[in-house]
Design a protein around this motif. Structure first.
Motif, PDB file in Angstrom:
ATOM      1  N   LEU A 135      42.408  -7.576  46.902  1.00  0.00           N
ATOM      2  CA  LEU A 135      43.071  -7.495  45.385  1.00  0.00           C
ATOM      3  C   LEU A 135      41.520  -7.305  44.285  1.00  0.00           C
ATOM      4  O   LEU A 135      42.433  -7.828  43.661  1.00  0.00           O
ATOM      5  CB  LEU A 135      44.153  -9.000  45.237  1.00  0.00           C
ATOM      6  N   THR A 136      41.005  -6.819  45.413  1.00  0.00           N
ATOM      7  CA  THR A 136      40.080  -6.302  43.589  1.00  0.00           C
ATOM      8  C   THR A 136      40.391  -5.585  42.324  1.00  0.00           C
ATOM      9  O   THR A 136      40.440  -5.617  41.643  1.00  0.00           O
ATOM     10  CB  THR A 136      38.892  -5.313  44.188  1.00  0.00           C
ATOM     11  N   ALA A 137      41.106  -4.203  42.999  1.00  0.00           N
ATOM     12  CA  ALA A 137      42.160  -3.740  41.670  1.00  0.00           C
ATOM     13  C   ALA A 137      43.238  -4.673  40.929  1.00  0.00           C
ATOM     14  O   ALA A 137      43.156  -4.064  39.974  1.00  0.00           O
ATOM     15  CB  ALA A 137      42.750  -2.310  42.745  1.00  0.00           C
ATOM     16  N   LEU A 138      43.326  -5.692  41.355  1.00  0.00           N
ATOM     17  CA  LEU A 138      44.631  -6.257  40.518  1.00  0.00           C
ATOM     18  C   LEU A 138      44.086  -7.081  39.865  1.00  0.00           C
ATOM     19  O   LEU A 138      44.387  -7.083  38.958  1.00  0.00           O
ATOM     20  CB  LEU A 138      45.107  -6.932  42.156  1.00  0.00           C
ATOM     21  N   LEU A 139      42.732  -7.729  40.220  1.00  0.00           N
ATOM     22  CA  LEU A 139      41.598  -8.644  39.106  1.00  0.00           C
ATOM     23  C   LEU A 139      41.329  -7.705  37.916  1.00  0.00           C
ATOM     24  O   LEU A 139      41.488  -7.440  36.864  1.00  0.00           O
ATOM     25  CB  LEU A 139      40.401  -8.712  40.163  1.00  0.00           C
ATOM     26  N   ARG A 140      41.360  -6.345  38.272  1.00  0.00           N
ATOM     27  CA  ARG A 140      40.217  -5.086  37.330  1.00  0.00           C
ATOM     28  C   ARG A 140      41.150  -5.027  36.617  1.00  0.00           C
ATOM     29  O   ARG A 140      41.187  -5.702  35.384  1.00  0.00           O
ATOM     30  CB  ARG A 140      40.163  -3.950  38.148  1.00  0.00           C
ATOM     31  N   TRP A 141      42.962  -4.437  37.389  1.00  0.00           N
ATOM     32  CA  TRP A 141      43.327  -4.217  36.065  1.00  0.00           C
ATOM     33  C   TRP A 141      44.674  -4.954  35.552  1.00  0.00           C
ATOM     34  O   TRP A 141      45.767  -5.083  34.830  1.00  0.00           O
ATOM     35  CB  TRP A 141      44.228  -2.998  36.890  1.00  0.00           C
ATOM     36  N   TRP A 142      44.755  -6.126  35.897  1.00  0.00           N
ATOM     37  CA  TRP A 142      45.429  -7.297  35.729  1.00  0.00           C
ATOM     38  C   TRP A 142      45.916  -7.137  33.561  1.00  0.00           C
ATOM     39  O   TRP A 142      47.055  -8.015  33.340  1.00  0.00           O
ATOM     40  CB  TRP A 142      45.582  -8.268  36.693  1.00  0.00           C
ATOM     41  N   PRO A 143      44.241  -7.768  33.448  1.00  0.00           N
ATOM     42  CA  PRO A 143      44.288  -7.877  31.988  1.00  0.00           C
ATOM     43  C   PRO A 143      45.626  -6.743  31.028  1.00  0.00           C
ATOM     44  O   PRO A 143      45.870  -7.531  30.796  1.00  0.00           O
ATOM     45  CB  PRO A 143      42.722  -7.789  31.468  1.00  0.00           C
ATOM     46  N   LEU A 144      44.714  -5.321  31.526  1.00  0.00           N
ATOM     47  CA  LEU A 144      45.141  -4.339  31.179  1.00  0.00           C
ATOM     48  C   LEU A 144      46.854  -4.582  30.881  1.00  0.00           C
ATOM     49  O   LEU A 144      48.223  -4.069  29.780  1.00  0.00           O
ATOM     50  CB  LEU A 144      45.124  -3.433  31.280  1.00  0.00           C
ATOM     51  N   VAL A 145      47.028  -4.563  32.158  1.00  0.00           N
ATOM     52  CA  VAL A 145      49.157  -4.519  32.222  1.00  0.00           C
ATOM     53  C   VAL A 145      49.850  -5.977  32.269  1.00  0.00           C
ATOM     54  O   VAL A 145      50.736  -5.870  31.703  1.00  0.00           O
ATOM     55  CB  VAL A 145      49.799  -5.151  34.289  1.00  0.00           C
ATOM     56  N   LEU A 146      49.179  -7.137  32.203  1.00  0.00           N
ATOM     57  CA  LEU A 146      49.604  -7.982  31.706  1.00  0.00           C
ATOM     58  C   LEU A 146      49.791  -7.973  29.708  1.00  0.00           C
ATOM     59  O   LEU A 146      51.234  -8.348  28.976  1.00  0.00           O
ATOM     60  CB  LEU A 146      48.952  -9.253  31.639  1.00  0.00           C
ATOM     61  N   GLN A 147      48.944  -7.000  29.112  1.00  0.00           N
ATOM     62  CA  GLN A 147      49.011  -6.894  27.712  1.00  0.00           C
ATOM     63  C   GLN A 147      49.751  -6.098  27.255  1.00  0.00           C
ATOM     64  O   GLN A 147      50.237  -5.952  26.525  1.00  0.00           O
ATOM     65  CB  GLN A 147      48.025  -6.513  27.455  1.00  0.00           C
ATOM     66  N   LEU A 148      50.202  -4.759  28.051  1.00  0.00           N
ATOM     67  CA  LEU A 148      51.678  -4.017  27.920  1.00  0.00           C
ATOM     68  C   LEU A 148      52.889  -4.585  27.985  1.00  0.00           C
ATOM     69  O   LEU A 148      53.916  -4.684  27.301  1.00  0.00           O
ATOM     70  CB  LEU A 148      51.044  -2.610  28.796  1.00  0.00           C
ATOM     71  N   LEU A 149      52.613  -5.701  29.424  1.00  0.00           N
ATOM     72  CA  LEU A 149      53.830  -6.266  29.372  1.00  0.00           C
ATOM     73  C   LEU A 149      54.334  -7.664  28.748  1.00  0.00           C
ATOM     74  O   LEU A 149      55.437  -7.736  27.682  1.00  0.00           O
ATOM     75  CB  LEU A 149      54.269  -7.385  30.878  1.00  0.00           C
ATOM     76  N   TYR A 150      53.171  -8.053  27.793  1.00  0.00           N
ATOM     77  CA  TYR A 150      53.694  -9.316  26.094  1.00  0.00           C
ATOM     78  C   TYR A 150      54.260  -8.228  25.434  1.00  0.00           C
ATOM     79  O   TYR A 150      55.099  -8.592  25.173  1.00  0.00           O
ATOM     80  CB  TYR A 150      52.874  -9.768  26.075  1.00  0.00           C
ATOM     81  N   LEU A 151      53.797  -6.996  25.064  1.00  0.00           N
ATOM     82  CA  LEU A 151      55.200  -5.629  24.177  1.00  0.00           C
ATOM     83  C   LEU A 151      56.117  -5.878  24.603  1.00  0.00           C
ATOM     84  O   LEU A 151      57.082  -6.467  23.036  1.00  0.00           O
ATOM     85  CB  LEU A 151      54.187  -4.752  23.791  1.00  0.00           C
ATOM     86  N   ALA A 152      57.534  -5.844  25.493  1.00  0.00           N
ATOM     87  CA  ALA A 152      58.250  -6.457  26.033  1.00  0.00           C
ATOM     88  C   ALA A 152      59.348  -7.488  24.868  1.00  0.00           C
ATOM     89  O   ALA A 152      60.293  -7.546  24.448  1.00  0.00           O
ATOM     90  CB  ALA A 152      58.212  -6.255  27.380  1.00  0.00           C
ATOM     91  N   PRO A 153      58.844  -8.922  25.690  1.00  0.00           N
ATOM     92  CA  PRO A 153      58.937  -9.844  24.363  1.00  0.00           C
ATOM     93  C   PRO A 153      58.496  -9.627  23.372  1.00  0.00           C
ATOM     94  O   PRO A 153      59.696 -10.549  21.891  1.00  0.00           O
ATOM     95  CB  PRO A 153      58.861 -11.123  25.619  1.00  0.00           C
ATOM     96  N   LEU A 154      57.853  -8.905  22.859  1.00  0.00           N
ATOM     97  CA  LEU A 154      57.337  -9.478  21.237  1.00  0.00           C
ATOM     98  C   LEU A 154      58.643  -8.076  20.545  1.00  0.00           C
ATOM     99  O   LEU A 154      58.789  -8.764  19.898  1.00  0.00           O
ATOM    100  CB  LEU A 154      56.283  -8.790  21.435  1.00  0.00           C
ATOM    101  N   PHE A 155      58.426  -7.184  21.104  1.00  0.00           N
ATOM    102  CA  PHE A 155      59.228  -6.386  20.670  1.00  0.00           C
ATOM    103  C   PHE A 155      61.095  -7.251  20.378  1.00  0.00           C
ATOM    104  O   PHE A 155      61.032  -6.415  19.864  1.00  0.00           O
ATOM    105  CB  PHE A 155      59.734  -4.964  21.011  1.00  0.00           C
ATOM    106  N   LEU A 156      61.281  -7.633  21.208  1.00  0.00           N
ATOM    107  CA  LEU A 156      62.732  -8.028  21.275  1.00  0.00           C
ATOM    108  C   LEU A 156      62.567  -9.359  20.268  1.00  0.00           C
ATOM    109  O   LEU A 156      63.494  -9.194  19.583  1.00  0.00           O
ATOM    110  CB  LEU A 156      62.858  -8.841  22.750  1.00  0.00           C
TER     111      LEU A 156
END
Length: 264
Positions: A135-156
């Motif tokens: 799961l090393t790749a998950l740890l590496r890219w988790w912050p970016l993916v999470l910040q992008l996911l935050y945008l969906a409810p933010l725009f709503l």
């Protein structure tokens, strides 16, 4: 053209950055070893967003592109340059997943985070179902993916804001720049914050009271109408599911704890 120049100026000078350059890092972090051209590219991203706001009408594609590229520039940079993913606490959480995989049981007496094991159990279930062991790749890219996911409810959520389009895009821009950096690593609180944003967005968009003065609407008010009784029943079930997942995934109070925050 300004946006393309900003992206090129930000990323291209980083091609020669290696561990030797990162060894010169001081207390300011990555910014202390970034090339001047990369910092100029970051400034051009700000200029590109400002220029898009000065246009006489809203260009959603352009504004969205600037916003997304800004998120990538801010949160993908450590993943691209640094040899190991951040933070130490995220690696501890991988140990939690490993324990669940081997024993299938939580240990509340060992660590406070075992008192809300829903996040770890869900992550381990998905990893096992997908056959993922590293799961090393998950740890590496988790912050970016999470910040992008935050945008969906933010725009709503911004659909319920009574403001003009420039003010709404500025709010989204500030959200990106002032994001939850340092708490968006692989952790229960980062994921539960996403559930929180979804919860608040649903409440404010579809459960708000109708306007009391027909014909007198403020800017942005007519973007989304309140939901009808039938839709509210479905949305209420979604809210209950989000609340249940939040309770199982992270503590409700206090807002933070020494066991789930990174060392400062």
């Amino acid at each position: 053209m300004l946006l393309a120049a900003a992206v090129a100026l930000f990323w291209l000078p980083l091609r020669g950055t290696d561990d030797t350059a990162l060894d010169r890092m001081n207390g300011l972090g990555l910014i202390s070893v970034l090339p001047g051209a990369t910092l100029a590219g970051a400034a051009l991203l700000v200029a590109a967003f400002a220029a898009a706001l000065r246009l006489p009408r809203q260009h959603r594609a352009l504004l969205t592109s600037v916003l997304l590229l800004t998120v990538v520039a801010l949160h993908a940079l450590p993943a691209v340059l640094e040899a190991e993913p951040r933070f130490p606490t995220a690696w501890q959480h991988l140990g939690f997943l490993d324990h669940l995989a081997r024993t299938g049981a939580a240990v509340p007496d060992l660590d406070a985070r075992w008192s809300w094991p829903g996040f770890f159990a869900g992550a381990q279930f998905l990893a096992g179902a997908c056959g993922v062991t590293d799961l090393t790749a998950l740890l590496r890219w988790w912050p970016l993916v999470l910040q992008l996911l935050y945008l969906a409810p933010l725009f709503l959520l911004l659909k319920a804001v009574r403001a003009g389009w420039r003010a709404k895009w500025c709010a989204a821009w500030l959200f990106v720049l002032c994001g939850w950096v340092g708490q968006d690593y692989f952790s229960p609180q980062g994921f539960t914050y996403l559930l929180h944003l979804c919860f608040v967005a649903i409440l404010l968009v579809w459960f708000r009271a109708p306007h009391g003065e027909p014909g007198r609407r403020r800017p942005g008010e007519a973007a989304v109408l309140p939901a009808g009784p039938g839709h509210r029943v479905i949305l209420l079930a979604v809210l209950l599911a989000l609340f249940t997942a939040s309770v199982a995934g992270h503590q409700l109070t206090p807002s933070s704890c020494s066991g789930c925050s990174p060392p400062w």
